[in-house]
Every structure is written in C-alpha cells, then in structure tokens.
Enzyme design. Structure first.
Site, PDB file in Angstrom:
ATOM      1  CD  GLU A 275      75.731 115.231 107.690  1.00 34.10           C
ATOM      2  OE1 GLU A 275      74.907 115.865 108.363  1.00 34.10           O
ATOM      3  OE2 GLU A 275      75.869 114.006 107.770  1.00 34.10           O
TER       4      GLU A 275
ATOM      5  CG  ASP B  41      73.798 112.150 107.674  1.00 31.42           C
ATOM      6  OD1 ASP B  41      73.027 112.822 108.372  1.00 31.42           O
ATOM      7  OD2 ASP B  41      73.825 112.216 106.425  1.00 31.42           O
TER       8      ASP B  41
ATOM      9  CG  ASP C 114      76.484 107.371 106.980  1.00 29.48           C
ATOM     10  OD1 ASP C 114      77.064 108.407 107.393  1.00 29.48           O
ATOM     11  OD2 ASP C 114      75.921 107.324 105.871  1.00 29.48           O
TER      12      ASP C 114
ATOM     13  CD  GLU D  10      81.302 108.971 102.692  1.00 27.64           C
ATOM     14  OE1 GLU D  10      81.499 110.172 102.419  1.00 27.64           O
ATOM     15  OE2 GLU D  10      82.158 108.100 102.539  1.00 27.64           O
TER      16      GLU D  10
ATOM     17  CE1 TYR E  10      71.698 109.619 106.984  1.00 27.86           C
ATOM     18  CE2 TYR E  10      72.669 107.476 107.412  1.00 27.86           C
ATOM     19  CZ  TYR E  10      72.728 108.721 106.834  1.00 27.86           C
ATOM     20  OH  TYR E  10      73.831 109.076 106.097  1.00 27.86           O
TER      21      TYR E  10
ATOM     22  NE  ARG F 191      73.542 108.165 101.423  1.00 28.77           N
ATOM     23  CZ  ARG F 191      73.103 109.416 101.375  1.00 28.77           C
ATOM     24  NH1 ARG F 191      72.790 110.051 102.500  1.00 28.77           N
ATOM     25  NH2 ARG F 191      72.967 110.048 100.226  1.00 28.77           N
TER      26      ARG F 191
ATOM     27  CG  HIS G 112      72.757 102.870 111.324  1.00 23.65           C
ATOM     28  ND1 HIS G 112      73.518 103.056 112.450  1.00 23.65           N
ATOM     29  CD2 HIS G 112      73.567 103.176 110.276  1.00 23.65           C
ATOM     30  CE1 HIS G 112      74.732 103.467 112.109  1.00 23.65           C
ATOM     31  NE2 HIS G 112      74.792 103.536 110.787  1.00 23.65           N
TER      32      HIS G 112
END
Length: 890
Positions: free
Chosen positions: A7, A80, A82, A84, A302, A304, A349
């Site tokens: 990203e 990432d 997740d 998103e 990570y 989130r 996670h």
C-alpha cells in the site's frame, strides 16, 4: 523477476531491503479505485452493480506496475492482512486484468503480521489465493455505507438546510454523544453527607467512615442535610469504640491482555492524551518501519486487529526479557494465553505487540509520538506475560459500646507487585480503589476517636464521553469496527456536529438537530441494536455464510421505502416534530411560570424552529411584522448573545442611532442610514460579547478599517481591519494577521511594517494568516525544490512547491528531518490532497468538482455529493432540492 505490490511507499521501502534483486516492490498508495461521489455509483435496480473510478494519481501508480510486469513472471500482492488490505489487492488485480497486463503471469497473495525480515521472507514461502469472502465483505460495507450516506444526506439537506451529512455508523455515534448530554441535562443533583473520623486503636491513627447510626446501617442518602450530619458527627465523638472485627483477605490481580486496535486507542487517549486518529497515525509508522542504525525495521505487529493472542515466539521472547530484567519470580510458571472475543475469526489477528521484546523503549531514539506509543505497547505486552500481583485487603469494623454507632476502615497492601511493577491499565470515570495502608490492629482492642468530620457532597451526572470511553461504548454495543473508529470520530468533529472541551465530546446544536431528525423519521436506522445487527450480518458475509447481495437486498427494501415516506413530508411537518422533540432544549423553562416560547420583542407571537438558506434558527410567528430571531441554542436573555435588537446610543459625529443586532451569523452593530443609503455594519470580533458592548466600542468597530500610515518603501497606505480570518493589516494586496481584535485599533506603523515583512518572508498567500518560516530542510531529492516547515493558521506544515503536508500533532517542527518531510509529502499526495490544481487556459466553466471520499475508508466514508442522491423514488420537486443542497454543502 517478481513484482510485489504493497500500500504505502514507506512499507515498500522497508520490504525492498529484505528481498533480493529479483524483486521490485511498488506502492499502490492505498486504494487505487473508489466509488465516484455522485448518485448512481451503486445501482440497487441493477443488482447493486458498483461503478469504480481510478483517479489520475492512481493511474500513474498502475502504469508503473504495468511497466514493471512486462519484465516479470510473477505478481505478488502483499497488502495488509485485513479486509481493507484484501480489497486493495482485489482492486489492483481487477485493473491489471482490464489492462491485460497479467497474461502468463503467476499471481500470488501473501500476508505478514509484522514487517521484519523473518516475517516477510516466511510469508513469501507460503503464498495463497485472494480471499474473496473478505473482498465481498468489503464490497457489502462500501455499498451499504454509500447507499445510506447518499440517500439520507440529501434528505437532510432538503428538510434541514445547513446540515452536512448522515452515515450508518457516524449518525449512531453522534446519537450516543447526544443521548449522554440529555442524561446530563435531565439529571437533578442530590445532597448527601458523610462522617469520617481519625481513629487510634493502640496504633498509629487511621481513617474510618461512619456506617451505622442510631442502630441502623447507613445508606448513601440517610444523612441528607447538615443537621442530620452534625448530629451523627456528635454521636461519633461522644461514643467509645472497640475493634469488633479485623478481616484480612488475600487476593490476586491479573494483567490485562495485550492491545487490540480498540484498547490501544483507549489507553493512548487516557495515558497520552492522543486522539484515535493520532494514535493510528503513529502506530502505522511503527508498523511500516523506522530507521534504526541504518536499517529500516518494523517495530510493532499489525495495528488493526481484534485479536489478543500472541505468537509462541513472541511469548517466549517476552518471558525471557521478564526473567532477565525483573527476575524469575515475575515469570509465571505457565505462559498466559488470551482468547479473542471477536465474533469473526477471519478478522482476528495477533495482538499489537513489539516485533522484538528485546528492543527496550529506552534504547530507541524515536519521534515523541512514536516513542511514547511504542513504550505503551511494550509495557502492556510485557505486563500481559508477567506474574499476577498479590494483594491483601483488610477490613476493620469498630462498634460503640452501646452498639448504636459503627465505623469501618478499609485498606489494601501489595504483597508482591507482579505485573504492576511495569504497567497498570487505565480506567474511565471511576473512583479509585481504596489502597490506604492500615497499621497493625488487634481485634477486641479499645479504639479512640481523635477527630470527627462531617463533609457535604452532591451527586454528579454521568460524565461526557472522552474518546476512550466513546470508543469503548461503541465496541461494547457492536457499533462499527475498531479500525473505523478514528475516522468516524474525526468526521463528527469535521462536520461540527460535536466539539471537544477538556477532551470530552459536547454535541453542537447542529448535531442535536440532525439526531432529533433521524430519531423522529429514521429511528430504526439509528437504533443501537439495529446497527449492531448489521455488523453481525456483515461478519456473516466475511465468514462466507451469507451472500453479500442478498444482504443488501434485504436492507434496501425497507430503507428505500422509509426514505420515500419522508420525501413526501412537507418541511413544516418536519419542523413541528422537531419543535416538540427539542422543545426543552431550545425553549428552556424560565422558572417564573411564563411561556418560554413567547416572543420577547412583540409579546404576542410564538417562537419556533425555522430553517433558512444557512441552517436552522429561532424566529417569531408574527414575521414579517416582528423580525425577532436568535441562533439555535441561544436562550433569550443569554449574556453571551442577546437576541433582541438594542439601541446603544447616538453617534455624536452623525447624529444617527447605533444598534446592537443579532443576525444569522451572530451579533453585529449597525448605524442607521439615511434613506436610500446602505447602513454601516460590523460583526463582533471573537472574544467580544454583546453583554459587554457599549456605544464607545460599537463606534470603534464602525470606524474600521482604519488607516495606519504610509509604507516607508513605496508610500502606499497600510490599513487595519477585521476580516473573515480575524484582525489584519493590509498593504498592497498582502494581508497579515494580528494577534487580537484590540490590536486593530492601536497597531502603529512600525509594528505593521514588521508584521507585513514577516508575512512576506514566510511565503504565505495574500489574504491568509501569516506563514512564518520555522525551518529550511533542504532540496527535495526528486526536483531540487526547497522543502520548508512553515507556521500557518492551523499549525505547522511542510511546503514543497504547491504541495502542503501537516506536521503530525505532537511532533517538534524544528526537529523534523528532510527524509521525514519527504515521506509526509508523498503520503499527502497519495491521499489526493495538499496540491492546488493547475489552471487551464480558456477552460470552459464547469460545475464544481465532485467531492472525493477519503480513500480506503469504510463504515462512514461520508457522502458529500454535490448532487442530491436521494432514492430514485419519489422524485417530487427534485431539481430545486438538489440545487439548494449543493449550495448548502459548498
């Protein structure tokens, strides 16, 4: 050759160093596509078909990826881990397929929970396919939030001009803030008293509280006034006591689990004073990597996540550090294992933790925000794997010889600190546990009262929400998801639906109005249970147990019908309902028995809520004969904003009357003009209240702008005045701000010349606040143009050419390095902001550009369409409504 897509450029830079020369790592700069901010981007009548748009900046990123793929055999999507991140990979794949850039290419998806060399290389050895269930969960959320925002917002604009937007999660979060304010307003305080005594029982004195009086156990409000409290105090002083019982209870306190996204935001708010947005910005940088000794290293996993588990290697690492730093007594016999309460295992996670526990916070030199947040994460993680604290709670009961009066003392002793040696979790709005240490007291011994005291107390209303407590409440109710809380709370502030005072949320009247409207006409969609149930069904989509389009069909059927019913209502019907709902707030009881809605000017008209071009206000029913108005939320006679017109006196120079009036934009002064002339007017500057205004001050305002003198360089006049951005001095088209309104009236020539010189040296634009240069960082590595740190109206910012990027809150602008500034500028460009569009010669006039929703956001990427995007049915009087809505939003 392998092409890896991530990203952010910071993440790409870090990963590039871990992989060999056979890998080219490129950044997509977040989402490369988004739904255009216009009606029709999601089509319910076409089975929720979604139209995606690639912006100009993303087109350049895609071209770079396409060019790199020409020499590559494999595309690795490493965004990432997740929902998103999965969606960003899907968007990249979709666009590349349309460009036919993936012919004969191997496509793989890899994820890693930490940006370290071992984690990245291990992930490269274990690729997988794209998780389409997570992608469909993303599509369902984006479609749902788009439909809610683009359907409700235009209804708000038509029925309540001046309102900004509504959203699936945003509006429910706002309701929480408003409901808490209503609780506070309805609260009636109650007096109560307590009696305490300093007591000695053959030992050092200790504090005890009265718990039994006249032979009865006391409840909180039994001593309701001073008379009863003083009588109880006298009884304590007159009695002789003995120690009836001494009870000691051993206990344990266990550490809190390591951080999730939500608990990190809460603790950073409590302990560091960080907003949720500031926390996530700092955490993002810690995750993507920091330069340590010439090597870029990801410092945390990570950020989130809903999970509270730690990988086995992380637990082993933590236990080793605990043993070496604190000793073997602080290491529990069995590692602590925590289980996530997240309902959707696919999104749970590993917890947020340091990538290496050996990397002690004191050994790192980080920016202030990063250093403080990293220390918080490190301590929480270490504490979560430490031995419990052992405590001893002691309760001492004392009773008078006649048995009619009783005292109690409580205390706590920490026998072994355990995890408390490192960290203790913060709490919101609670009284601290009684931790007073008691002396050795023998049961049955005589006790003597040294001094007794009677203290008055009053019950207090529930506290307003802080960021920490609001995030906690939203998570408890299942509203939204932790990864979206920062953006949701930011939207509430940006829309001016709420304001912050002493780090607490207070609803603005605009926010109350929107909440009242939604509760009256869309109540189901701002119910806490309903919003939580939507989240649960979205989780079923991501778990593969519910078809995403079937979910949208069920929702849209009822929602579309509800919007159609409201569209048929006249504005007067809406205002009548809001007048009733907001009556106690906008027409508070005066306490004298008079009608609070009676107009104070004409004495016969009734006040009610009205709407105009610029929003809601209070007006008289006898309009136009009576022109009494006041702003929403300002009570008649309020000292800060008198609503009725008031004559201040006569201007001796002209013989004309000067009035204090209140308009749609607040209080102002006006001098009566001769027939056919335009009257002189001036708004009251910030800090000036109507109650403190007199004729002298009004005349000073009406005399503006005033001439300061001629500039010594060119002889042109310098003037001082009040403008949209506050007090200023003006010379030859250049505006420079003054510190306060008083300075407008006495600023001298030398001071004005100096301020203007500083403004020009800072490079600020005319008609803006002075932008003083704070630091010259050097030449940008790409084009050689200077990179500077300037001081602007909204704080320090970085400037490079026509790109501006904010300096992160809490960071020291003077300590900013060129490399850090270049990264912040790149991130700003990636988000599509900070740059003025180039002017096109002889370009035909077009409608204002569509407002672009923030990339990558979900759950309230709030709709701000220039076109009203109401449900396609009904369409009565649609065009005028759209036009008004667009003007209002602009």
């Amino acid at each position: 050759m392998n092409v890896v897509v991530v990203e952010s450029p910071a993440k790409a830079k870090t990963i590039n160093k871990y992989l060999g020369s056979d890998y080219t790592v490129l950044a997509s700069y977040g989402h490369i596509r988004d739904l255009p901010s216009k009606d029709g981007s999601v089509e319910p009548d076409n089975d929720f078909a979604m139209s995606w748009e690639v912006d100009a900046k993303s087109s350049k990123r895609i071209s770079d990826i396409v060019d790199a793929l020409k020499k590559a055999d494999r595309l690795i999507l490493a965004t990432d881990p997740d929902r998103e991140g999965e969606a960003i990979s899907w968007h990249v794949l979709e666009v590349l397929n349309k460009k036919k850039a993936l012919k004969d290419k191997q496509i793989q998806r890899v994820t890693f929970n930490a940006i370290t060399k071992s984690a990245v290389t291990e992930a490269m050895r274990a690729p997988r396919d794209l998780d389409m269930e997570l992608v469909e969960a993303y599509l369902a959320r984006r479609a749902l939030d788009y439909l809610v925002g683009f359907t409700l917002s235009p209804v708000l604009w038509r029925k309540l001009p001046g309102s900004r937007s509504a959203g699936r999660v945003q509006s429910v979060a706002l309701r929480l803030v408003v409901d808490r304010e209503l609780e506070i307003e309805r609260f009636r305080t109650q007096e109560y008293w307590t009696v305490d005594a300093d007591v000695s029982a053959g030992s050092d004195p200790f504090l005890a509280r009265l718990v039994k009086h006249d032979g009865k156990k006391l409840t909180k409000f039994d001593l309701g006034n001073e008379t009863s409290a003083l009588a109880a105090k006298a009884a304590v002083q007159a009695a002789t006591f003995k120690v009836e019982a001494v009870e000691k209870k051993p206990g344990k306190r266990s550490p809190a689990p390591p951080f999730t996204t939500s608990t990190l935001q809460q603790e950073a708010s409590r302990k560091l004073g960080f907003s949720a947005q500031r926390t996530m910005q700092a955490a993002q940088k810690l995750y993507e990597g920091i330069d340590i000794g010439g090597e870029t290293v990801g410092l945390i996993t990570y950020m989130r996540t809903d999970g509270v588990s730690i990988a086995p290697e992380g637990i082993a690492d933590a236990r080793e550090v605990i043993g070496s730093v604190y000793g073997k007594d602080y290491v529990p016999d069995v590692p602590r294992l925590y289980k996530s309460k997240a309902k959707n295992a696919q999104e749970a996670h590993e917890a947020i933790r340091p990538t290496s526990m050996r990397r002690n916070p004191g050994s790192l030199r980080l920016d202030p925000d990063l250093g403080r947040l990293y220390e918080l994460i490190w301590k929480r993680t270490i504490a979560s794997q430490m031995e419990s604290a052992r405590i001893e709670r002691t309760t001492v009961d004392l009773e008078s010889h006649d048995g009619r009066t009783g005292l109690r003392a409580t205390g706590q002793v920490v026998l072994f600190p355990g995890y408390l040696a490192v960290y203790e979790e913060g709490r919101d709005d609670e009284e601290g546990e009684d931790s007073a240490r008691l002396p050795a007291i023998v049961e049955g011994s005589a006790a003597k009262v040294i001094e007794a005291r009677a203290d008055q107390h009053f019950t207090e209303p529930p506290p307003r929400y802080s960021e920490a407590s609001l995030v906690k409440k939203m998570e408890e109710l299942g509203i939204g998801r932790p990864s979206t809380y920062a953006s949701v709370l930011t939207v509430l502030r940006d829309r001016e639906y709420v304001r912050m005072e002493k780090q607490r949320f207070i609803p603005e009247d605009k926010g109350r109005l929107v909440t009242a409207f939604l509760e009256q006409f869309f109540r189901r969609y701002v119910e806490y249970d309903f919003t939580a149930s939507l989240e649960e069904r979205l989780d079923l989509v991501s778990d593969g147990k519910l078809d995403w389009k079937e979910f949208l069909r069920e929702f849209w059927k009822d929602f579309h019908a509800a919007v159609g019913e409201i569209a048929e209502l006249r504005t007067t019907n809406v205002l009548d309902a809001l007048n009733d709902a907001l009556g106690p707030h906008i027409f508070p009881d005066k306490g004298d028995g008079s009608n609070p809605r009676l107009c104070p000017t004409c004495g016969s008209g009734m006040l009610s809520l009205k709407t105009g071009k610029f929003g809601a206000f209070i007006g008289c029913s006898n309009y136009p004969e009576c022109r009494y108005t006041r702003q929403l939320g300002v009570a008649e006679g309020d000292g800060e904003a008198e609503s009725a017109d008031k004559e201040l006196g006569i201007n001796p120079a002209t013989g004309r009357a000067v009035w204090l009036k209140n308009g749609r934009f607040g209080p102002y002064v006006e001098e009566v003009a001769a027939e056919g002339e335009k009257p002189k007017r001036s708004s009251l500057p910030k800090g000036w209240t109507p109650a403190a205004l007199d004729l002298e001050k009004a005349l000073r305002l009406l005399s503006l702008p005033r001439e300061v003198g001629q500039h010594p360089d060119d002889g042109k006049t310098i003037t001082a005045g009040l403008g949209r951005f506050g007090p200023f001095v003006l010379h030859d088209g250049t505006y420079a701000n003054l510190e306060n309104a008083e300075e407008v009236f006495d600023v001298g020539l030398n001071r004005a010349v100096a301020i203007l010189a500083d403004k020009r040296a800072g490079g600020g634009r005319p008609q803006r606040a002075a932008a003083a240069a704070l630091a010259e960082l050097g030449a940008h590595p790409e084009d050689g143009k200077p990179v500077r740190v300037l001081s602007g109206r909204f704080g320090p910012y970085i400037k490079h050419g026509d790109v501006n990027a904010n300096v992160p809150k809490g960071a020291d602008p003077a300590a900013l390095t060129l490399a850090e500034a270049v990264t912040l500028l790149a991130e700003r460009v990636a988000k599509g902001g900070g740059k003025k569009p180039a002017k096109k010669a002889a370009a035909p006039k077009k409608a204002p550009a569509k407002a672009k929703a923030a990339k990558g956001s979900e759950d309230d990427a709030e709709a701000k369409p220039k076109k009203a995007a109401a449900a396609k049915k009904p369409a009565a009087k649609k065009a005028p409504a759209k036009k008004a809505a667009a003007k209002t939003e602009a």
